[in-house]
Design an enzyme around this catalytic site. Structure first.
Site, PDB file in Angstrom:
ATOM      1  N   GLY A 143      -5.846 -15.957  -7.286  1.00  0.00           N
ATOM      2  CA  GLY A 143      -5.451 -14.683  -6.694  1.00  0.00           C
ATOM      3  C   GLY A 143      -6.400 -14.250  -5.612  1.00  0.00           C
ATOM      4  O   GLY A 143      -7.529 -14.753  -5.502  1.00  0.00           O
ATOM      5  N   HIS A 166      -7.043  -8.248 -12.588  1.00  0.00           N
ATOM      6  CA  HIS A 166      -8.257  -8.516 -11.809  1.00  0.00           C
ATOM      7  C   HIS A 166      -8.033  -8.171 -10.333  1.00  0.00           C
ATOM      8  O   HIS A 166      -8.847  -7.475  -9.716  1.00  0.00           O
ATOM      9  CB  HIS A 166      -8.640  -9.999 -11.976  1.00  0.00           C
ATOM     10  CG  HIS A 166      -9.764 -10.446 -11.086  1.00  0.00           C
ATOM     11  ND1 HIS A 166     -10.997 -10.823 -11.571  1.00  0.00           N
ATOM     12  CD2 HIS A 166      -9.840 -10.590  -9.733  1.00  0.00           C
ATOM     13  CE1 HIS A 166     -11.779 -11.149 -10.550  1.00  0.00           C
ATOM     14  NE2 HIS A 166     -11.106 -11.030  -9.427  1.00  0.00           N
ATOM     15  N   GLU A 167      -6.917  -8.660  -9.769  1.00  0.00           N
ATOM     16  CA  GLU A 167      -6.672  -8.417  -8.335  1.00  0.00           C
ATOM     17  C   GLU A 167      -6.442  -6.939  -8.069  1.00  0.00           C
ATOM     18  O   GLU A 167      -6.898  -6.406  -7.046  1.00  0.00           O
ATOM     19  CB  GLU A 167      -5.486  -9.249  -7.841  1.00  0.00           C
ATOM     20  CG  GLU A 167      -5.670 -10.762  -7.923  1.00  0.00           C
ATOM     21  CD  GLU A 167      -6.978 -11.269  -7.349  1.00  0.00           C
ATOM     22  OE1 GLU A 167      -7.503 -10.660  -6.400  1.00  0.00           O
ATOM     23  OE2 GLU A 167      -7.501 -12.269  -7.863  1.00  0.00           O
ATOM     24  N   HIS A 192      -9.508  -4.863  -7.430  1.00  0.00           N
ATOM     25  CA  HIS A 192     -10.051  -4.896  -6.063  1.00  0.00           C
ATOM     26  C   HIS A 192      -9.505  -3.729  -5.233  1.00  0.00           C
ATOM     27  O   HIS A 192     -10.193  -3.229  -4.333  1.00  0.00           O
ATOM     28  CB  HIS A 192      -9.680  -6.206  -5.364  1.00  0.00           C
ATOM     29  CG  HIS A 192     -10.507  -7.390  -5.793  1.00  0.00           C
ATOM     30  ND1 HIS A 192     -11.853  -7.474  -5.557  1.00  0.00           N
ATOM     31  CD2 HIS A 192     -10.173  -8.544  -6.416  1.00  0.00           C
ATOM     32  CE1 HIS A 192     -12.314  -8.634  -6.021  1.00  0.00           C
ATOM     33  NE2 HIS A 192     -11.309  -9.310  -6.550  1.00  0.00           N
ATOM     34  N   GLN A 232     -10.648  -7.992  -0.101  1.00  0.00           N
ATOM     35  CA  GLN A 232     -11.622  -9.091  -0.076  1.00  0.00           C
ATOM     36  C   GLN A 232     -11.800  -9.672   1.323  1.00  0.00           C
ATOM     37  O   GLN A 232     -12.779 -10.375   1.578  1.00  0.00           O
ATOM     38  CB  GLN A 232     -11.203 -10.205  -1.046  1.00  0.00           C
ATOM     39  CG  GLN A 232     -11.293  -9.780  -2.502  1.00  0.00           C
ATOM     40  CD  GLN A 232     -10.912 -10.914  -3.434  1.00  0.00           C
ATOM     41  OE1 GLN A 232      -9.748 -11.106  -3.721  1.00  0.00           O
ATOM     42  NE2 GLN A 232     -11.899 -11.687  -3.873  1.00  0.00           N
ATOM     43  N   CYS A 246     -14.177 -15.013  -9.216  1.00  0.00           N
ATOM     44  CA  CYS A 246     -13.712 -14.226  -8.072  1.00  0.00           C
ATOM     45  C   CYS A 246     -14.286 -14.828  -6.797  1.00  0.00           C
ATOM     46  O   CYS A 246     -15.477 -15.154  -6.746  1.00  0.00           O
ATOM     47  CB  CYS A 246     -14.198 -12.786  -8.239  1.00  0.00           C
ATOM     48  SG  CYS A 246     -13.682 -11.693  -6.917  1.00  0.00           S
ATOM     49  N   LEU A 247     -13.461 -14.952  -5.764  1.00  0.00           N
ATOM     50  CA  LEU A 247     -13.946 -15.487  -4.489  1.00  0.00           C
ATOM     51  C   LEU A 247     -15.064 -14.622  -3.909  1.00  0.00           C
ATOM     52  O   LEU A 247     -15.896 -15.114  -3.146  1.00  0.00           O
ATOM     53  CB  LEU A 247     -12.795 -15.570  -3.483  1.00  0.00           C
ATOM     54  CG  LEU A 247     -11.692 -16.606  -3.789  1.00  0.00           C
ATOM     55  CD1 LEU A 247     -10.524 -16.418  -2.837  1.00  0.00           C
ATOM     56  CD2 LEU A 247     -12.227 -18.027  -3.704  1.00  0.00           C
TER      57      LEU A 247
HETATM   58 NI    NI Z   1     -11.562 -11.197  -7.404  1.00  0.00          NI
END
Ligand code: NI
Length: 170
Positions: A47, A139-140, A143, A52, A97-98
Site C-alpha cells: 500500500g 495502516h494507509e 497516513h 507519503q 512502511c515505505l
Molecule cells: Ni505506511
C-alpha cells in the site's frame, strides 16, 4: 508516469492532516498513476498513501493480491476519501512502511472492517474486508491523519524491530 520521491520518518510533512479530494479529473488520474508506479518501484509495497509523496489529500492505494501467502482480498484498490464505518475484533500483526524503511512494528488493528470510499471516477464503493487487507487499509488511512505505525505500537522498545533487508511484499 513517474516514480515520486517518498518522504521518510521523521519528515514533518508525514504528520499533516490530509484534505478530502473534491475534483475527480485528469490531473487526479495522472497522480494516481504516478502513485501506483511509486508503490511498485524499489522494494514494492502492499500500500501507499498520497501524503507519503507530499500530497496532503485523502488518496490511498492497497493491493494485497500478490502476497507470497495468499490472503482474502479485493485486488488492486484506489480508495479516495475512505471511511471505515464498522469495526470488528482486534489482533496484533507486523507492519512495515515505505516511509519507515529500516523498521517493522507490531500493531493492533481491527480484524474486520466495512469500508466506504470513492473510486477515481468519484463513484461510491463499499467493501467488507478482513485480515491483512483490512490491516493494510487501516495502516494507509492512518497516513491521511498524520499517523505512522510507530505512533500505534504499544511500546517502541519491545514492538519495533530493525529490518535486515526490505523484502518484497513483507
Ligand atoms: Ni505506511
Amino acid at each position: 508516469m513517474a516514480v515520486l520521491p517518498i518522504l521518510t520518518y521523521p519528515d514533518e510533512r508525514l504528520k499533516r492532516f490530509s484534505e478530502p479530494v473534491e475534483r475527480f479529473d485528469a490531473e487526479l488520474a495522472a497522480f494516481i498513476a504516478d502513485l501506483e508506479q511509486t508503490r511498485l518501484a524499489g522494494p514494492g509495497a502492499v500500500g501507499i498513501a498520497a501524503p507519503q509523496v507530499g500530497r496532503a489529500q485523502r488518496i490511498v492505494i492497497v493491493d494485497v493480491s500478490k502476497m507470497k501467502r495468499p490472503v482474502p482480498n479485493h485486488g488492486y484498490l484506489v480508495l479516495i476519501n475512505p471511511e471505515i464505518t464498522h469495526w470488528e475484533g482486534h489482533e496484533p500483526g507486523r507492519e512495515g512502511c515505505l516511509s519507515v524503511p529500516d523498521f517493522t512494528g507490531n500493531v493492533i488493528r481491527a480484524t474486520r472492517i466495512h469500508l466506504k470510499a470513492q473510486n477515481p471516477q468519484g463513484e461510491t464503493v463499499e467493501f467488507d474486508m478482513e485480515g491483512f487487507e483490512a490491516r493494510a487499509v487501516q495502516h494507509e488511512m492512518d497516513h491521511l491523519d498524520g499517523l505512522l505505525f510507530l505512533d500505534r505500537v504499544v511500546s517502541r522498545r519491545t514492538d519495533v524491530f530493525r529490518r535486515k533487508v526490505y523484502e518484497k511484499n513483507s
